[in-house]
Design a protein around this motif. Structure first.
Motif, mmCIF file in Angstrom:
data_model
loop_
_atom_site.group_PDB
_atom_site.id
_atom_site.type_symbol
_atom_site.label_atom_id
_atom_site.label_comp_id
_atom_site.label_asym_id
_atom_site.label_seq_id
_atom_site.Cartn_x
_atom_site.Cartn_y
_atom_site.Cartn_z
ATOM 1 N N PHE A 167 0.811 -1.221 0.000
ATOM 2 C CA PHE A 167 0.000 0.000 0.000
ATOM 3 C C PHE A 167 0.840 1.265 0.000
ATOM 4 O O PHE A 167 0.304 2.362 -0.083
ATOM 5 C CB PHE A 167 -0.992 -0.037 1.175
ATOM 6 C CG PHE A 167 -2.068 -1.070 0.950
ATOM 7 C CD1 PHE A 167 -3.277 -0.716 0.382
ATOM 8 C CD2 PHE A 167 -1.842 -2.410 1.239
ATOM 9 C CE1 PHE A 167 -4.252 -1.666 0.117
ATOM 10 C CE2 PHE A 167 -2.803 -3.369 0.982
ATOM 11 C CZ PHE A 167 -4.015 -3.009 0.415
ATOM 12 N N TYR A 168 2.166 1.098 0.059
ATOM 13 C CA TYR A 168 3.005 2.302 0.019
ATOM 14 C C TYR A 168 3.032 2.937 -1.371
ATOM 15 O O TYR A 168 3.508 4.057 -1.529
ATOM 16 C CB TYR A 168 4.441 1.998 0.501
ATOM 17 C CG TYR A 168 5.160 0.900 -0.261
ATOM 18 C CD1 TYR A 168 5.750 1.150 -1.490
ATOM 19 C CD2 TYR A 168 5.272 -0.382 0.275
ATOM 20 C CE1 TYR A 168 6.408 0.147 -2.177
ATOM 21 C CE2 TYR A 168 5.930 -1.387 -0.404
ATOM 22 C CZ TYR A 168 6.506 -1.114 -1.630
ATOM 23 O OH TYR A 168 7.151 -2.107 -2.310
ATOM 24 N N GLN A 169 2.485 2.215 -2.379
ATOM 25 C CA GLN A 169 2.388 2.804 -3.717
ATOM 26 C C GLN A 169 1.133 3.678 -3.844
ATOM 27 O O GLN A 169 0.835 4.159 -4.945
ATOM 28 C CB GLN A 169 2.318 1.694 -4.775
ATOM 29 C CG GLN A 169 3.423 0.660 -4.693
ATOM 30 C CD GLN A 169 4.754 1.186 -5.156
ATOM 31 O OE1 GLN A 169 4.829 2.303 -5.659
ATOM 32 N NE2 GLN A 169 5.796 0.407 -4.987
ATOM 33 N N GLN A 170 0.401 3.849 -2.747
ATOM 34 C CA GLN A 170 -0.813 4.660 -2.747
ATOM 35 C C GLN A 170 -1.820 4.190 -3.801
ATOM 36 O O GLN A 170 -2.260 4.967 -4.653
ATOM 37 C CB GLN A 170 -0.464 6.140 -2.996
ATOM 38 C CG GLN A 170 0.572 6.680 -2.061
ATOM 39 C CD GLN A 170 0.023 7.007 -0.674
ATOM 40 O OE1 GLN A 170 -1.048 7.566 -0.566
ATOM 41 N NE2 GLN A 170 0.759 6.651 0.347
ATOM 42 N N PRO A 171 -2.211 2.900 -3.762
ATOM 43 C CA PRO A 171 -3.175 2.410 -4.755
ATOM 44 C C PRO A 171 -4.515 3.108 -4.618
ATOM 45 O O PRO A 171 -4.962 3.398 -3.507
ATOM 46 C CB PRO A 171 -3.289 0.916 -4.420
ATOM 47 C CG PRO A 171 -2.911 0.815 -2.980
ATOM 48 C CD PRO A 171 -1.857 1.864 -2.768
ATOM 49 N N ARG A 172 -5.136 3.388 -5.756
ATOM 50 C CA ARG A 172 -6.446 4.047 -5.751
ATOM 51 C C ARG A 172 -7.545 3.124 -6.243
ATOM 52 O O ARG A 172 -8.717 3.505 -6.239
ATOM 53 C CB ARG A 172 -6.394 5.308 -6.611
ATOM 54 C CG ARG A 172 -5.490 6.374 -6.011
ATOM 55 C CD ARG A 172 -5.484 7.653 -6.837
ATOM 56 N NE ARG A 172 -4.706 8.672 -6.163
ATOM 57 C CZ ARG A 172 -3.395 8.792 -6.264
ATOM 58 N NH1 ARG A 172 -2.725 7.955 -7.030
ATOM 59 N NH2 ARG A 172 -2.748 9.738 -5.608
ATOM 60 N N ASP A 176 -4.891 -0.961 -9.543
ATOM 61 C CA ASP A 176 -3.560 -0.569 -9.042
ATOM 62 C C ASP A 176 -2.942 -1.718 -8.240
ATOM 63 O O ASP A 176 -1.742 -1.990 -8.350
ATOM 64 C CB ASP A 176 -3.654 0.673 -8.145
ATOM 65 C CG ASP A 176 -3.907 1.945 -8.943
ATOM 66 O OD1 ASP A 176 -3.803 1.914 -10.179
ATOM 67 O OD2 ASP A 176 -4.234 2.972 -8.301
ATOM 68 N N LEU A 177 -3.779 -2.380 -7.424
ATOM 69 C CA LEU A 177 -3.268 -3.515 -6.642
ATOM 70 C C LEU A 177 -2.850 -4.655 -7.570
ATOM 71 O O LEU A 177 -1.821 -5.309 -7.359
ATOM 72 C CB LEU A 177 -4.334 -3.999 -5.657
ATOM 73 C CG LEU A 177 -4.724 -2.999 -4.566
ATOM 74 C CD1 LEU A 177 -5.892 -3.544 -3.748
ATOM 75 C CD2 LEU A 177 -3.539 -2.700 -3.652
#
Ligand SMILES: Cc1cc2nc3c(=O)[nH]c(=O)nc-3n(C[C@H](O)[C@H](O)[C@H](O)COP(=O)(O)O)c2cc1C
Length: 212
Positions: A167-172, A176-177
């Protein structure tokens, strides 16, 4: 690796979105993908992604969702019952294999070298030929047998890439996941990719606040 194929197996664990994202990325690179889907893998494609994502409609589904570039690759679909398929033999030039997602049942079969179907046999071929085998297990919580089976597969040379998006990639979005997991799988298969931004030491929100 371009003159060789890559095998992708889809089994009956939750996470069909990871499988189709990975398949789309492999095809978009112009690779020959040899696909095998277990009976419960077929069910999970339909249950999680809908009737338009059933195996017989998978190429149009991928094109509609991920773009026309998927036509750059070629797709061969094998029956999981066909133990005479190309990927059942070490003499066939299949460079690597990913199992996305991998059920605990298939994991157990690979860990114990059972080769009861094409997914398990092709995975065993990867191990015996010392080629890349990427297993993406999905279950929670995990039983002790499942944990031990992962260790057995890792000891035999497989890379265990659990379906654990970060989740550090800031999924929206769910996509994204899925991009993140597909990127991890591509990396484990030995491919460079841009499916997620590589870690720079700061999360995206830190970067924006740092520049304020
Ligand atoms: C909706 C659904 C979700 C499932 N999710 C999982 C899962 O996340 N992990 C798992 O190990 N098995 C899961 N299962 C059970 C497997 O599908 C089942 O053990 C099956 O026999 C696996 O066979 P396969 O490995 O040949 O696909 C699920 C089954 C269903 C119907």
């Amino acid at each position: 690796m371009s003159d060789k194929s890559v095998a992708l197996a889809i089994t009956g664990a939750s996470g069909a979105l990871y499988a189709v994202r990975t398949l789309a990325e492999l095809l978009s690179r112009g690779l020959n993908v040899e696909l095998v889907v277990s009976d419960y893998g077929r069910r999970l494609l339909r249950d999680e992604l809908g009737d338009e994502a059933t195996l017989d409609k998978i190429v149009p589904y991928l094109s509609a969702k991920y773009g026309a570039a998927v036509a750059e690759g070629s797709l061969v679909v094998h029956s999981n019952r066909d133990l005479g398929a190309t990927i059942a033999s070490g003499s066939h030039q299949c460079a690597a294999m990913a199992i996305v997602p991998c059920s605990m049942k298939t994991l157990a079969g690979i860990a114990h070298g059972l080769s009861r179907n094409l997914v398990e046999r092709a995975a065993d071929v990867m191990l015996k030929e010392r080629r890349r085998l990427v297993i993406v297990p999905r279950e929670t919580p995990m039983s002790l047998p499942a944990l031990r089976n992962m260790v057995l597969c890792a000891e035999a040379g497989a890379m265990i890439v659990p379906a654990m998006p970060a989740f550090y990639q800031q999924p929206r979005s769910l996509d994204d996941l899925a991009d993140f997991m597909a990127g991890k799988i591509l990396s484990a298969l030995g491919f460079e990719h841009t499916l997620y931004p590589h870690w720079t030491g700061k999360v995206e929100s830190d970067r924006s606040s740092a520049s304020e």
